[in-house]
Enzyme design. Structure first.
Site, PDB file in Angstrom:
ATOM      1  N   PRO A 194       0.828  -1.212   0.000  1.00  0.00           N
ATOM      2  CA  PRO A 194       0.000   0.000   0.000  1.00  0.00           C
ATOM      3  C   PRO A 194       0.859   1.257   0.000  1.00  0.00           C
ATOM      4  O   PRO A 194       2.052   1.212   0.329  1.00  0.00           O
ATOM      5  CB  PRO A 194      -0.810  -0.132   1.306  1.00  0.00           C
ATOM      6  CG  PRO A 194      -0.714  -1.569   1.688  1.00  0.00           C
ATOM      7  CD  PRO A 194       0.603  -2.055   1.172  1.00  0.00           C
ATOM      8  N   PRO A 195       0.282   2.388  -0.351  1.00  0.00           N
ATOM      9  CA  PRO A 195       1.051   3.637  -0.328  1.00  0.00           C
ATOM     10  C   PRO A 195       1.536   3.972   1.081  1.00  0.00           C
ATOM     11  O   PRO A 195       0.825   3.773   2.068  1.00  0.00           O
ATOM     12  CB  PRO A 195       0.048   4.681  -0.836  1.00  0.00           C
ATOM     13  CG  PRO A 195      -0.986   3.909  -1.572  1.00  0.00           C
ATOM     14  CD  PRO A 195      -1.070   2.581  -0.904  1.00  0.00           C
ATOM     15  N   THR A 225       4.104   2.642   2.761  1.00  0.00           N
ATOM     16  CA  THR A 225       4.676   1.563   3.574  1.00  0.00           C
ATOM     17  C   THR A 225       6.197   1.507   3.487  1.00  0.00           C
ATOM     18  O   THR A 225       6.800   0.637   4.124  1.00  0.00           O
ATOM     19  CB  THR A 225       4.088   0.216   3.140  1.00  0.00           C
ATOM     20  OG1 THR A 225       4.190   0.077   1.715  1.00  0.00           O
ATOM     21  CG2 THR A 225       2.631   0.115   3.543  1.00  0.00           C
ATOM     22  N   ASP A 232     -22.714   6.564   7.790  1.00  0.00           N
ATOM     23  CA  ASP A 232     -22.824   5.286   8.497  1.00  0.00           C
ATOM     24  C   ASP A 232     -23.579   4.265   7.657  1.00  0.00           C
ATOM     25  O   ASP A 232     -23.192   3.088   7.588  1.00  0.00           O
ATOM     26  CB  ASP A 232     -23.553   5.480   9.831  1.00  0.00           C
ATOM     27  CG  ASP A 232     -22.801   6.419  10.766  1.00  0.00           C
ATOM     28  OD1 ASP A 232     -21.557   6.442  10.677  1.00  0.00           O
ATOM     29  OD2 ASP A 232     -23.439   7.101  11.568  1.00  0.00           O
ATOM     30  N   LYS A 266       8.320   1.632   0.415  1.00  0.00           N
ATOM     31  CA  LYS A 266       8.934   0.948  -0.738  1.00  0.00           C
ATOM     32  C   LYS A 266      10.123   1.759  -1.261  1.00  0.00           C
ATOM     33  O   LYS A 266      11.207   1.202  -1.497  1.00  0.00           O
ATOM     34  CB  LYS A 266       7.876   0.751  -1.836  1.00  0.00           C
ATOM     35  CG  LYS A 266       6.699  -0.119  -1.416  1.00  0.00           C
ATOM     36  CD  LYS A 266       5.736  -0.358  -2.552  1.00  0.00           C
ATOM     37  CE  LYS A 266       5.000   0.899  -2.963  1.00  0.00           C
ATOM     38  NZ  LYS A 266       4.116   1.419  -1.893  1.00  0.00           N
ATOM     39  N   GLU A 278     -23.578  10.274  18.531  1.00  0.00           N
ATOM     40  CA  GLU A 278     -22.279   9.671  18.844  1.00  0.00           C
ATOM     41  C   GLU A 278     -22.360   8.824  20.108  1.00  0.00           C
ATOM     42  O   GLU A 278     -21.667   7.800  20.222  1.00  0.00           O
ATOM     43  CB  GLU A 278     -21.218  10.764  18.994  1.00  0.00           C
ATOM     44  CG  GLU A 278     -20.979  11.598  17.750  1.00  0.00           C
ATOM     45  CD  GLU A 278     -20.586  10.768  16.534  1.00  0.00           C
ATOM     46  OE1 GLU A 278     -19.983   9.691  16.725  1.00  0.00           O
ATOM     47  OE2 GLU A 278     -20.885  11.193  15.412  1.00  0.00           O
TER      48      GLU A 278
END
Length: 613
Positions: free
Chosen positions: A205-206, A208, A502, A210, A427
């Protein structure tokens, strides 16, 4: 600035300087008074002349009162002869001292040749510079087929990144460490018949790490490292991409063993033949050249290609086969221990307060990548600096985490008392349902402060990282999502648009339960296959592998899951009505409730209480 305009300005400036220089000489000469030969002879006869310096046809005269004058004579007649012709007594002439200079040649150049040559030199120099600029532009225009890969700065200027500087990703570092060992001591492997890997594909994933791992490989291997992005191969000119690929690999081969790092390779390595209008576009030709360079006739080169992408599903199969990218290194999102280690790395140089517990921050940030964690601590430091404090607190880190997740506080948004009360009960409904459902994650924070596009939020995080989820956990999450809507119905006898996000999340999860996870009465199978059109780069339709009758059953199963979740939420809120009012009233006063305060008001979570018993 335009090079041509620059040359023109230089030319004009040079002319101005030359004019000022010549005018300065003329002004200096103009300060000395010129006299006639007759006047000079009169001064000589009157014993007023001290020295006479002969400079060609110019007579520089210094009088006894140190006044300087000059006169001009014929070039062919010398000063002594001229004075005798004018009847000057020899004893008066002998009393005058002076020098004789023969500057006829320099005077000729200065007065005759130089005014003609200088303009020619200036004009010629201007034309030469202009043509040179034009040739430079042409050479740069014709070199668009060459690539300029970036190489890291020498270690003397910048400390290289190594694997020790990267927290987490232990398996990925182990895989890449073998590539480093290949580059450092290839003979140890070739003696056993092993060959150096052609390529390694970093997938994850972006955020991480690399690209950071690729920098660490360069720092560990101490070999030439060429860094380039996949998008730099694609231009509007036909054949430019393939030409740049050839130029890049040519440079890498001349310095072999070396590493070529292609970031975002999916920009050029997408599957061929998946677009519209044929399969011979510029991107496909560039990909073909990459395939040839990685495994063509020349198989003895020691160039390792490392590529990074977060979209391995759209890459061409020929690019992923052994012999090209021999290794696929998957870099997942960090777990709780890796998140704590990453936070320790990024906390270096930041003055953390005594109350900052990096373990607690790691527990509250599931799903965060390394880049998210770095951004969170950076935002916390910015918040601290904005408040003119010198130490970061745990509250700063929590506020920064909320900002990264949901966006900044919308302090300018003013809610009416009725809207604020509705948000508080909404909430509180989420929080109470999550608290009393044993399989739901514990509540970490409840707030009615507007952030981003939300009017309030309830943050719940798992106590430990999970790789698998059960149906009970999913149904509990659905009930928590329905808690806000159920609270509005129970306490206000009406519904609002506050539950729209939701409902979207609940519907998406319910559809995944039925169609992807096989957790319904339809049995253990999946339904539908999402197809992606590569030329658009996004999903545009779903291939249906089921009948209309099954589609109707899928809708019924989704409706049933949502209805059961809604009923469970309403039941819990009816049983714990007093608890909802306690949380809502606390929110109306303090606007934000942390986990410690929340559990003081309601007691520990039932699952924790039963486990303690």
């Amino acid at each position: 600035m335009n090079p041509l305009l620059k040359n023109i300005l230089v030319f004009i400036g040079s002319l101005v300087v030359l004019s000022l220089l010549l005018s300065g000489i003329n002004v200096q000469n103009a300060k000395v008074k010129q006299v006639t030969l007759g006047q000079l002879i009169e001064k000589v006869n009157a014993d007023q002349v001290k020295t006479v310096d002969v400079n060609g046809e110019r007579l520089d005269v210094t009088l006894k009162d140190n006044t300087k004058v000059y006169a001009r004579k014929e070039p062919t007649v010398d000063w002594s002869t001229l004075a005798k012709n004018y009847g000057v007594a020899p004893e008066k002439l002998a009393a005058i001292t002076g020098t004789v200079k023969d500057n006829s040649t320099s005077t000729f150049w200065l007065n005759t040749i130089l005014p003609l040559v200088l303009p020619i030199l200036f004009i010629g120099g201007f034309i030469w510079l202009t043509f040179r600029q034009v040739q430079g532009q042409n050479s740069r225009a014709m070199s668009f087929g060459q690539v300029a890969p970036r190489e890291p700065e020498p270690p003397a200027k910048k400390k290289p990144v190594t694997f020790k500087d990267i927290a987490g990703a232990a398996e990925a570092k182990e895989e890449l460490q073998e590539i480093v060992e290949f580059l450092k001591s290839p003979k140890r492997f070739t003696d056993l018949g092993a060959r150096i890997p052609k390529g390694a594909l970093l997938v994850g994933p972006p955020g991480t790490g690399k690209t950071l791992l690729a920098k660490a490989i360069a720092g560990e291997a101490d070999v030439p490292f060429y860094n380039i992005s996949g998008s730099e191969f694609v231009e509007m000119f036909v054949g430019v991409g393939a030409s740049r690929v050839r130029d890049l690999f040519r440079r890498a081969k001349t310095t072999a063993p070396s590493i070529v790092f292609i970031d975002e390779i999916d920009a050029v390595g997408r599957q061929r033949g998946a677009g519209l209008g044929g399969g011979h576009d510029e991107r496909e030709q560039t990909l073909n050249q990459i395939l040839v360079e990685m495994d063509g006739f020349d198989t003895d080169t020691h160039v390792i290609v490392i590529a990074a992408t977060n979209r391995p599903d759209i890459l061409d199969p020929a690019l992923l086969r052994p012999g090209r990218f021999d290794r696929r290194v998957t870099i997942d999102l960090p777990d709780i221990n890796e998140r704590e280690a990453i936070l320790k790395v990024h906390a270096v140089g930041k003055p953390l307060g005594a109350d900052v517990d990096l373990r607690r921050l790691a527990e509250r940030t599931p799903g965060f990548s390394g880049a998210d964690l770095a951004n969170m601590l950076n935002e916390a430091a910015i918040i601290t600096a904005r408040q003119n404090r010198t130490t970061m607190t745990f509250t700063d880190c929590v506020n920064a985490m909320d900002k990264v997740l949901l966006g900044p506080e919308r302090k300018s948004k003013m809610m009416s008392e009725q809207e604020k009360k509705l948000t508080a009960y909404h909430e509180a409904g989420h929080a109470v349902v999550a608290h009393y459902l044993p399989q739901a994650d514990p509540v970490q924070k409840v707030s009615i402060i507007s952030r981003g596009r939300t009017g309030g939020f309830t943050l719940k995080t798992p106590t430990e990282d999970k790789n698998y989820h059960t149906l009970v956990e999913f149904t509990s999450d659905l009930a928590v999502m329905m808690g806000g809507r159920a609270a509005e119905e129970h306490f206000f006898k009406e519904i609002s648009t506050g539950a729209s996000s939701d409902l979207q999340s609940a519907t998406r999860l319910a559809r995944q339960i039925v169609t992807r996870f096989g957790m319904s009465k339809l049995g253990p199978r999946t339904f539908g296959h999402a197809e992606e059109m590569i030329f658009l780069g996004r999903e545009i339709h779903e291939q249906r592998d089921y009948s209309e009758k099954v589609a109707q059953t899928i809708d019924q199963e989704i409706d049933q899951l949502l209805a059961d979740a809604h009923a469970a939420a309403k039941h819990l809120l009816k049983v714990h009505e007093d608890e909802v009012q306690i949380i809502a009233k606390e929110l109306l006063v303090k606007e934000t409730i942390e986990r410690d305060t929340f559990e003081k008001l309601l007691g520990p979570k039932p699952a924790l209480r039963s486990a303690a018993a």
